[in-house]
Design a protein around this motif. Structure first.
Motif, PDB file in Angstrom:
ATOM      1  N   GLY A  27      14.839   6.403  63.603  1.00  0.00           N
ATOM      2  CA  GLY A  27      14.770   6.573  65.047  1.00  0.00           C
ATOM      3  C   GLY A  27      15.164   5.268  65.724  1.00  0.00           C
ATOM      4  O   GLY A  27      15.411   4.251  65.068  1.00  0.00           O
ATOM      5  N   MET A  28      15.202   5.293  67.016  1.00  0.00           N
ATOM      6  CA  MET A  28      15.648   4.113  67.761  1.00  0.00           C
ATOM      7  C   MET A  28      14.678   2.931  67.604  1.00  0.00           C
ATOM      8  O   MET A  28      15.112   1.787  67.512  1.00  0.00           O
ATOM      9  CB  MET A  28      15.846   4.460  69.236  1.00  0.00           C
ATOM     10  CG  MET A  28      16.843   5.608  69.473  1.00  0.00           C
ATOM     11  SD  MET A  28      18.402   5.467  68.574  1.00  0.00           S
ATOM     12  CE  MET A  28      19.209   4.217  69.531  1.00  0.00           C
ATOM     13  N   VAL A  29      13.378   3.202  67.563  1.00  0.00           N
ATOM     14  CA  VAL A  29      12.406   2.112  67.387  1.00  0.00           C
ATOM     15  C   VAL A  29      12.535   1.517  65.986  1.00  0.00           C
ATOM     16  O   VAL A  29      12.496   0.308  65.810  1.00  0.00           O
ATOM     17  CB  VAL A  29      10.965   2.597  67.671  1.00  0.00           C
ATOM     18  CG1 VAL A  29       9.947   1.514  67.357  1.00  0.00           C
ATOM     19  CG2 VAL A  29      10.827   3.061  69.114  1.00  0.00           C
ATOM     20  N   SER A  30      12.715   2.370  64.988  1.00  0.00           N
ATOM     21  CA  SER A  30      12.907   1.870  63.620  1.00  0.00           C
ATOM     22  C   SER A  30      14.174   1.020  63.534  1.00  0.00           C
ATOM     23  O   SER A  30      14.183  -0.035  62.895  1.00  0.00           O
ATOM     24  CB  SER A  30      12.975   3.033  62.624  1.00  0.00           C
ATOM     25  OG  SER A  30      11.698   3.623  62.488  1.00  0.00           O
ATOM     26  N   ALA A  31      15.234   1.478  64.169  1.00  0.00           N
ATOM     27  CA  ALA A  31      16.487   0.710  64.160  1.00  0.00           C
ATOM     28  C   ALA A  31      16.291  -0.645  64.835  1.00  0.00           C
ATOM     29  O   ALA A  31      16.808  -1.662  64.359  1.00  0.00           O
ATOM     30  CB  ALA A  31      17.588   1.497  64.861  1.00  0.00           C
ATOM     31  N   ALA A  32      15.528  -0.674  65.912  1.00  0.00           N
ATOM     32  CA  ALA A  32      15.315  -1.923  66.650  1.00  0.00           C
ATOM     33  C   ALA A  32      14.412  -2.897  65.897  1.00  0.00           C
ATOM     34  O   ALA A  32      14.607  -4.109  65.968  1.00  0.00           O
ATOM     35  CB  ALA A  32      14.732  -1.629  68.031  1.00  0.00           C
ATOM     36  N   THR A  33      13.417  -2.361  65.160  1.00  0.00           N
ATOM     37  CA  THR A  33      12.448  -3.224  64.484  1.00  0.00           C
ATOM     38  C   THR A  33      12.801  -3.504  63.030  1.00  0.00           C
ATOM     39  O   THR A  33      12.290  -4.462  62.448  1.00  0.00           O
ATOM     40  CB  THR A  33      11.043  -2.595  64.508  1.00  0.00           C
ATOM     41  OG1 THR A  33      11.074  -1.369  63.760  1.00  0.00           O
ATOM     42  CG2 THR A  33      10.563  -2.352  65.922  1.00  0.00           C
ATOM     43  N   GLY A  34      13.625  -2.640  62.431  1.00  0.00           N
ATOM     44  CA  GLY A  34      13.935  -2.783  61.013  1.00  0.00           C
ATOM     45  C   GLY A  34      12.846  -2.236  60.109  1.00  0.00           C
ATOM     46  O   GLY A  34      12.810  -2.550  58.919  1.00  0.00           O
ATOM     47  N   HIS A  35      11.969  -1.402  60.656  1.00  0.00           N
ATOM     48  CA  HIS A  35      10.865  -0.838  59.877  1.00  0.00           C
ATOM     49  C   HIS A  35      10.908   0.687  59.913  1.00  0.00           C
ATOM     50  O   HIS A  35      11.103   1.284  60.971  1.00  0.00           O
ATOM     51  CB  HIS A  35       9.516  -1.320  60.425  1.00  0.00           C
ATOM     52  CG  HIS A  35       9.394  -2.804  60.404  1.00  0.00           C
ATOM     53  ND1 HIS A  35       9.299  -3.548  61.556  1.00  0.00           N
ATOM     54  CD2 HIS A  35       9.386  -3.695  59.386  1.00  0.00           C
ATOM     55  CE1 HIS A  35       9.216  -4.820  61.240  1.00  0.00           C
ATOM     56  NE2 HIS A  35       9.280  -4.939  59.929  1.00  0.00           N
ATOM     57  N   HIS A  36      10.697   1.294  58.771  1.00  0.00           N
ATOM     58  CA  HIS A  36      10.686   2.746  58.653  1.00  0.00           C
ATOM     59  C   HIS A  36       9.492   3.339  59.413  1.00  0.00           C
ATOM     60  O   HIS A  36       8.409   2.758  59.436  1.00  0.00           O
ATOM     61  CB  HIS A  36      10.580   3.157  57.179  1.00  0.00           C
ATOM     62  CG  HIS A  36      11.785   2.804  56.370  1.00  0.00           C
ATOM     63  ND1 HIS A  36      12.796   3.699  56.123  1.00  0.00           N
ATOM     64  CD2 HIS A  36      12.146   1.651  55.743  1.00  0.00           C
ATOM     65  CE1 HIS A  36      13.727   3.129  55.366  1.00  0.00           C
ATOM     66  NE2 HIS A  36      13.358   1.881  55.126  1.00  0.00           N
TER      67      HIS A  36
END
Length: 181
Positions: A27-36
């Motif tokens: 998702g977009m938050v995962s992409a931004a943070t680098g965390h699944h």
């Protein structure tokens, strides 16, 4: 995997890979943070803990602990989207092929795909249901789990944790059998 989020797999000194959890896509938050599974409201981490896979409730930024527990993370599709429905059937099918290749290389006891609809498309099994699948990828068994996204209102956290717990029990039983159960 070449994408927004790298696969999280055991390294030297980690126990064998019991379960490789496979999300649909970042998702977009995962992409931004680098965390699944990083979006607030995603129930992956609470379900994982309630099922007994982790001794404590982990945050997404603590995902590096998983390989030491014999667990790994990957995604069907590397492309980040706001909603999984934005993915094409072709992307999901290609993701299924990538999973075949990945499981052949890393040989987890179980591949746990979170999201039955994505699993159906990726593996061409339109009647697949939540739970253990008949299909195997080599010696790797497959378990289809409910999508932990907060957008999946069909599954409550307790029901989701119960299904994750069924997988945990099966993976614990199979850990004594090098053939995967």
């Amino acid at each position: 995997m070449t994408g927004v989020l790298p696969d999280l797999l055991p390294g030297p000194g980690d126990p064998p890979l019991r379960v490789l959890f496979c999300g649909i896509n970042p998702g977009m938050v995962s992409a931004a943070t680098g965390h699944h599974f990083a979006r607030p409201g995603n129930r992956f981490w609470p379900a994982l803990h309630r099922a007994g896979f982790t001794p404590t409730l982990l945050r997404p930024d603590q995902q590096a602990v998983l390989p030491s527990l014999g667990l790994g993370l990957t995604n069907l599709v590397p492309r980040a989207t706001a909603r999984a429905q934005e993915l094409t059937a072709e992307e999901l099918t290609a993701g299924g092929q990538r999973l075949r290749e990945l499981t052949e290389r890393v040989r987890p006891g179980w591949l746990a795909v979170v999201g039955v609809t994505a699993y159906r498309v990726a593996f061409g099994e339109p009647k697949a249901v939540i739970g253990p699948a008949e299909r195997r990828l080599g010696s790797t068994r497959i378990w289809v789990l409910p999508n932990p996204s907060g957008l999946n209102a069909h599954w409550t956290l307790p029901a989701m944790a119960e299904e994750f717990g069924r997988l945990r029990a099966a993976s614990a039983l199979a850990s004594d059998d090098p053939g995967g159960g």
